[in-house]
Design a protein around this motif. Structure first.
Motif, PDB file in Angstrom:
ATOM      1  N   PHE A  28       0.850  -1.196   0.000  1.00 63.15           N
ATOM      2  CA  PHE A  28       0.000   0.000   0.000  1.00 63.15           C
ATOM      3  C   PHE A  28       0.884   1.244   0.000  1.00 63.15           C
ATOM      4  O   PHE A  28       1.921   1.289   0.659  1.00 63.15           O
ATOM      5  CB  PHE A  28      -0.906   0.045   1.232  1.00 63.15           C
ATOM      6  N   VAL A  46      -2.782   0.215  -4.443  1.00 55.33           N
ATOM      7  CA  VAL A  46      -2.837  -1.128  -3.851  1.00 55.33           C
ATOM      8  C   VAL A  46      -2.188  -2.103  -4.830  1.00 55.33           C
ATOM      9  O   VAL A  46      -2.682  -2.297  -5.945  1.00 55.33           O
ATOM     10  CB  VAL A  46      -4.294  -1.562  -3.585  1.00 55.33           C
ATOM     11  N   ARG A  90      -9.409  -5.769   0.273  1.00 48.77           N
ATOM     12  CA  ARG A  90      -8.217  -5.425   1.051  1.00 48.77           C
ATOM     13  C   ARG A  90      -8.105  -3.919   1.241  1.00 48.77           C
ATOM     14  O   ARG A  90      -7.718  -3.427   2.301  1.00 48.77           O
ATOM     15  CB  ARG A  90      -6.952  -5.949   0.361  1.00 48.77           C
ATOM     16  N   ALA A  91      -8.449  -3.172   0.174  1.00 39.80           N
ATOM     17  CA  ALA A  91      -8.394  -1.714   0.275  1.00 39.80           C
ATOM     18  C   ALA A  91      -9.382  -1.203   1.323  1.00 39.80           C
ATOM     19  O   ALA A  91      -9.065  -0.305   2.115  1.00 39.80           O
ATOM     20  CB  ALA A  91      -8.691  -1.092  -1.091  1.00 39.80           C
TER      21      ALA A  91
END
Length: 236
Positions: free
Chosen positions: A93, A131, A145-146
């Motif tokens: 990230f 990402v 996931r973000a």
């Protein structure tokens, strides 16, 4: 998911970078838009490649509706600091400043005051979240996931955060990708001259930028808009 389908190189370096950092950013391309560029499709040659996106960009918006102006700003400044710290300590990230899809700025050159804005009794700021993709991961899992990353960032007071609705696909090391395409084109020229017996082959347009456009949720189609002219018969 809103998939973006027109290619554009995002190379807006708003502040000086070190030679290494600048070179890396110049080898990165981001594709965005709301439709397929018909002219690009018409110009698409026979030689192209599919590559997997290296990362996805999405906008992060943080806002607060606290009535007190100083309290509102303080809440969002703490959110800004927490976001930057979280991204720096989390593999895969990263954050950028600038306007997503239009320009970018390294996060270590961005101050909170640069991105903070107010409208009526609401304050807000926007950053771009990058990402990195994972092998075998779907687009939906990446966006999950973000979302989890953003939820893990501690907020203060009435501050809230959310992800933007558009996503942008990015690829790194475009210099190497260009060389791969040139090698493929050279092999095609040799094929025309050898097994197919062309007496002369002329290639134009090889100096052009690599055209990049999405062909799937995490897949990009890349090509150089070249033209080959082959002649058969006795060469002059």
């Amino acid at each position: 998911m809103r998939l973006n389908l027109v290619s554009a190189a995002i190379l807006g370096l708003v502040l000086p970078l070190s030679a290494t950092a600048q070179e890396a950013r110049q080898q990165t391309i981001v594709v965005t838009g709301s439709r397929i560029d018909v002219e690009d499709l018409k110009a698409a040659p026979a030689i192209f490649r599919y590559i997997r996106a290296d990362f996805v960009q999405v906008q992060v918006v943080c806002q607060s509706g606290s009535r007190d102006a100083s309290e509102r700003r303080s809440e969002l400044e703490k959110c800004f600091d927490a976001l930057v710290s979280k991204a720096a300590s989390t593999d895969g990230f990263s954050l950028e400043g600038g306007d997503i899809g239009e320009s970018s700025a390294p996060i270590d050159s961005v101050l909170f005051g640069d991105v903070y804005s107010t409208y009526n009794n609401q304050g807000s700021f926007r950053l771009t979240l990058n990402v990195d993709t994972r092998e075998g991961e779907t687009f939906d899992k990446l966006m999950k996931r973000a979302e989890e990353f953003l939820k893990s960032v501690k907020l203060n007071g009435r501050a809230e955060s959310y992800l933007g609705t558009e996503q942008y696909l990015g690829a790194r090391n475009m210099g190497a990708q260009r060389q791969n395409l040139l090698s493929d084109i050279a092999a095609e020229i040799q094929n025309l001259r050898g097994p197919l017996g062309a007496s002369a082959v002329t290639a134009t347009g090889l100096e052009s930028r690599v055209v990049t456009q999405p062909s799937g949720p995490l897949e990009l189609e890349i090509f150089i808009p070249y033209t080959l002219k082959a002649e058969w018969g006795k060469a002059d």
